[in-house]
Write a protein that holds these residues in place. Sequence first.
Motif, mmCIF file in Angstrom:
data_model
loop_
_atom_site.group_PDB
_atom_site.id
_atom_site.type_symbol
_atom_site.label_atom_id
_atom_site.label_comp_id
_atom_site.label_asym_id
_atom_site.label_seq_id
_atom_site.Cartn_x
_atom_site.Cartn_y
_atom_site.Cartn_z
ATOM 1 N N LEU A 3 -33.518 36.100 -23.102
ATOM 2 C CA LEU A 3 -32.590 34.974 -23.139
ATOM 3 C C LEU A 3 -31.380 35.286 -24.017
ATOM 4 O O LEU A 3 -30.237 34.990 -23.660
ATOM 5 N N ALA A 4 -31.648 35.890 -25.182
ATOM 6 C CA ALA A 4 -30.562 36.193 -26.109
ATOM 7 C C ALA A 4 -29.598 37.219 -25.531
ATOM 8 O O ALA A 4 -28.376 37.106 -25.678
ATOM 9 N N VAL A 5 -30.138 38.235 -24.865
ATOM 10 C CA VAL A 5 -29.302 39.322 -24.348
ATOM 11 C C VAL A 5 -28.521 38.900 -23.110
ATOM 12 O O VAL A 5 -27.349 39.262 -22.935
ATOM 13 N N PHE A 6 -29.149 38.098 -22.256
ATOM 14 C CA PHE A 6 -28.513 37.785 -20.975
ATOM 15 C C PHE A 6 -27.913 36.373 -20.898
ATOM 16 O O PHE A 6 -27.001 36.133 -20.115
ATOM 17 N N ALA A 7 -28.427 35.452 -21.722
ATOM 18 C CA ALA A 7 -27.922 34.081 -21.650
ATOM 19 C C ALA A 7 -26.767 33.833 -22.618
ATOM 20 O O ALA A 7 -25.831 33.106 -22.292
ATOM 21 N N THR A 52 -28.331 41.802 -31.933
ATOM 22 C CA THR A 52 -28.996 40.710 -31.224
ATOM 23 C C THR A 52 -30.506 40.809 -31.383
ATOM 24 O O THR A 52 -31.192 39.810 -31.642
ATOM 25 N N ALA A 53 -31.042 42.030 -31.233
ATOM 26 C CA ALA A 53 -32.486 42.235 -31.384
ATOM 27 C C ALA A 53 -32.933 41.903 -32.799
ATOM 28 O O ALA A 53 -33.991 41.290 -33.003
ATOM 29 N N VAL A 54 -32.140 42.295 -33.792
ATOM 30 C CA VAL A 54 -32.485 42.008 -35.191
ATOM 31 C C VAL A 54 -32.552 40.506 -35.421
ATOM 32 O O VAL A 54 -33.494 39.986 -36.036
ATOM 33 N N ILE A 55 -31.562 39.787 -34.926
ATOM 34 C CA ILE A 55 -31.513 38.331 -35.122
ATOM 35 C C ILE A 55 -32.703 37.653 -34.447
ATOM 36 O O ILE A 55 -33.367 36.788 -35.043
ATOM 37 N N ASN A 102 -43.612 44.755 -32.944
ATOM 38 C CA ASN A 102 -42.834 43.977 -31.982
ATOM 39 C C ASN A 102 -41.461 44.567 -31.703
ATOM 40 O O ASN A 102 -40.819 44.202 -30.713
ATOM 41 N N THR A 103 -40.991 45.469 -32.577
ATOM 42 C CA THR A 103 -39.695 46.103 -32.311
ATOM 43 C C THR A 103 -39.738 46.881 -30.996
ATOM 44 O O THR A 103 -38.685 47.132 -30.398
ATOM 45 N N ALA A 104 -40.925 47.263 -30.543
ATOM 46 C CA ALA A 104 -41.044 47.989 -29.275
ATOM 47 C C ALA A 104 -40.535 47.174 -28.104
ATOM 48 O O ALA A 104 -40.070 47.726 -27.104
ATOM 49 N N LEU A 105 -40.602 45.834 -28.223
ATOM 50 C CA LEU A 105 -40.134 44.984 -27.133
ATOM 51 C C LEU A 105 -38.616 45.045 -26.968
ATOM 52 O O LEU A 105 -38.090 44.669 -25.916
ATOM 53 N N ALA A 106 -37.924 45.518 -28.007
ATOM 54 C CA ALA A 106 -36.469 45.646 -27.892
ATOM 55 C C ALA A 106 -36.084 46.662 -26.826
ATOM 56 O O ALA A 106 -34.966 46.625 -26.298
ATOM 57 N N ALA A 107 -37.010 47.561 -26.495
ATOM 58 C CA ALA A 107 -36.745 48.534 -25.435
ATOM 59 C C ALA A 107 -36.500 47.839 -24.105
ATOM 60 O O ALA A 107 -35.747 48.340 -23.261
ATOM 61 N N VAL A 167 -34.802 45.309 -23.460
ATOM 62 C CA VAL A 167 -33.441 44.790 -23.299
ATOM 63 C C VAL A 167 -32.386 45.855 -23.583
ATOM 64 O O VAL A 167 -31.207 45.548 -23.767
ATOM 65 N N GLY A 168 -32.831 47.115 -23.644
ATOM 66 C CA GLY A 168 -31.875 48.210 -23.729
ATOM 67 C C GLY A 168 -31.658 48.838 -25.077
ATOM 68 O O GLY A 168 -30.842 49.762 -25.197
ATOM 69 N N VAL A 169 -32.345 48.382 -26.118
ATOM 70 C CA VAL A 169 -32.209 49.007 -27.434
ATOM 71 C C VAL A 169 -32.974 50.327 -27.429
ATOM 72 O O VAL A 169 -34.158 50.360 -27.070
ATOM 73 N N VAL A 170 -32.317 51.403 -27.833
ATOM 74 C CA VAL A 170 -32.956 52.717 -27.806
ATOM 75 C C VAL A 170 -33.709 52.925 -29.123
ATOM 76 O O VAL A 170 -33.219 53.548 -30.065
#
Length: 214
Positions: free
Chosen positions: A69-73, A86-89, A155-160, A162-165
């Motif tokens: 939602l954060a990345v696309f909305a 965005t992922a950090v927030i 949970n940082t793995a879920l950032a993958a 949405v495109g976070v490397v």
Amino acid sequence: MNALLEGIGPLLQAVGVTVMLALLAGIGAIVLGVLITIARVSPIPILRWAAFAYVQFFVNVPLLVLLILAVFALPDAGILLPLTPTAVIVLAVYEAAYVAEAIRSGVNSIPPGQVEAARALGLTLGHTLTRVIVPQAMRSVVQPLGNVMIALAMNTALAAAVGVVELTSQANRINLVAAQPIAIFTIAGLIYMAIALVIGLSAGAIEKKVAFSR
């Protein structure tokens, strides 16, 4: 094998991104979690209800949904942020609910007599919270907070998604070239385990130190 060796450098860089995500989001989650806890134990009904609603919302909505939602909305709403901030927030806002619950359990363990003594000394509500209740609550929940931070690191793995490397994303990229999933994801898993061990041991050391100082 050559592709696997060539991927070590990028993999280490991705580990740095994972650690950065966990560290920044962890600091944000603790700060926000303390504020939410103060709101939950305040005598102002609207603050208590707002904090309760916040916690209930974030503990019952999957983190992946919030990230998507954060990345696309948000861009559709005119809010443009780079992927990593965005992922950090999102991680900080999400984990703050769990931090708040951990700290609240510490607040509930404080004898009511200490609050009454603070009032008898003429301390205001703000001073009672910040100088008596919250410091003691934080000391008593070091290990639970450590567990929340471990969950945050995982949970940082879920950032993958949405495109976070970060580590998981980079491991997948290396695997697409090297085609050695067992070796690559075993290494990634061991790195995550090492991060969790560092957080757990640090929490244990902090817990012993604050227990000694009480």
